[in-house]
Design a protein around this motif. Structure first.
Motif, PDB file in Angstrom:
ATOM      1  N   THR A  10       0.827  -1.198   0.000  1.00  0.00           N
ATOM      2  CA  THR A  10       0.000   0.000   0.000  1.00  0.00           C
ATOM      3  C   THR A  10       0.865   1.254   0.000  1.00  0.00           C
ATOM      4  O   THR A  10       0.584   2.207  -0.736  1.00  0.00           O
ATOM      5  N   TYR A  17       1.075   6.626  -6.905  1.00  0.00           N
ATOM      6  CA  TYR A  17       0.035   7.619  -7.187  1.00  0.00           C
ATOM      7  C   TYR A  17       0.621   9.027  -7.119  1.00  0.00           C
ATOM      8  O   TYR A  17       0.353   9.859  -7.988  1.00  0.00           O
ATOM      9  N   ALA A  61     -16.718   8.848  -7.805  1.00  0.00           N
ATOM     10  CA  ALA A  61     -16.067   8.028  -6.785  1.00  0.00           C
ATOM     11  C   ALA A  61     -14.654   7.635  -7.223  1.00  0.00           C
ATOM     12  O   ALA A  61     -13.741   7.571  -6.388  1.00  0.00           O
ATOM     13  N   ALA A  62     -14.454   7.386  -8.516  1.00  0.00           N
ATOM     14  CA  ALA A  62     -13.121   7.027  -9.009  1.00  0.00           C
ATOM     15  C   ALA A  62     -12.143   8.176  -8.788  1.00  0.00           C
ATOM     16  O   ALA A  62     -11.009   7.968  -8.341  1.00  0.00           O
ATOM     17  N   ASP A  65     -11.347   8.484  -5.136  1.00  0.00           N
ATOM     18  CA  ASP A  65     -10.386   7.457  -4.714  1.00  0.00           C
ATOM     19  C   ASP A  65      -8.954   7.908  -4.994  1.00  0.00           C
ATOM     20  O   ASP A  65      -8.060   7.708  -4.166  1.00  0.00           O
ATOM     21  N   ILE A  66      -8.735   8.506  -6.153  1.00  0.00           N
ATOM     22  CA  ILE A  66      -7.401   9.023  -6.470  1.00  0.00           C
ATOM     23  C   ILE A  66      -7.021  10.102  -5.463  1.00  0.00           C
ATOM     24  O   ILE A  66      -5.907  10.105  -4.926  1.00  0.00           O
ATOM     25  N   CYS A  67      -7.941  11.000  -5.187  1.00  0.00           N
ATOM     26  CA  CYS A  67      -7.671  12.088  -4.235  1.00  0.00           C
ATOM     27  C   CYS A  67      -7.381  11.540  -2.837  1.00  0.00           C
ATOM     28  O   CYS A  67      -6.522  12.075  -2.131  1.00  0.00           O
ATOM     29  N   ARG A  68      -8.061  10.477  -2.445  1.00  0.00           N
ATOM     30  CA  ARG A  68      -7.793   9.858  -1.142  1.00  0.00           C
ATOM     31  C   ARG A  68      -6.389   9.259  -1.104  1.00  0.00           C
ATOM     32  O   ARG A  68      -5.686   9.383  -0.105  1.00  0.00           O
ATOM     33  N   MET A  69      -5.997   8.627  -2.192  1.00  0.00           N
ATOM     34  CA  MET A  69      -4.651   8.049  -2.247  1.00  0.00           C
ATOM     35  C   MET A  69      -3.587   9.136  -2.153  1.00  0.00           C
ATOM     36  O   MET A  69      -2.520   8.928  -1.599  1.00  0.00           O
TER      37      MET A  69
END
Length: 89
Positions: A10, A17, A61-62, A65-69
């Motif tokens: 992870t 990313y 949501a996709a 998800d990138i922003c969360r990563m």
């Protein structure tokens, strides 16, 4: 039990990313995705069905998800969206 290999994978993925999306090109791509995926509030003007709504929410949501990563906080996400709106999308 903590899975040390999963944590390492992870961490490497988060680094990947960041390497991609924190470059100038990556920022441009992420900004474009934000606009195309409805992050700036744009949805097609056709009548929305539940399926259409779910489709657009999935696209949003996709990007989220990138922003969360990338560990974007509210200010950084707002800045990304403001740039996309300023670009006329």
């Amino acid at each position: 039990m903590i899975d040390k290999m999963k944590i390492k994978r992870t961490a490497r993925l988060v680094q990947s990313y960041r390497a991609v999306f924190e470059s100038d090109d990556g920022k441009a791509v992420l900004s474009d995705l934000a606009g195309k995926c409805g992050m700036t509030g744009y949805y097609p003007t056709t009548k929305q069905s539940a399926t259409d709504w779910a489709f657009w929410e999935g696209k949003r949501a996709a990007v989220l998800d990138i922003c969360r990563m990338l560990e974007y906080d509210d200010a950084k996400l707002t800045d990304l969206l403001r740039k996309e709106i300023d670009n006329g999308k």
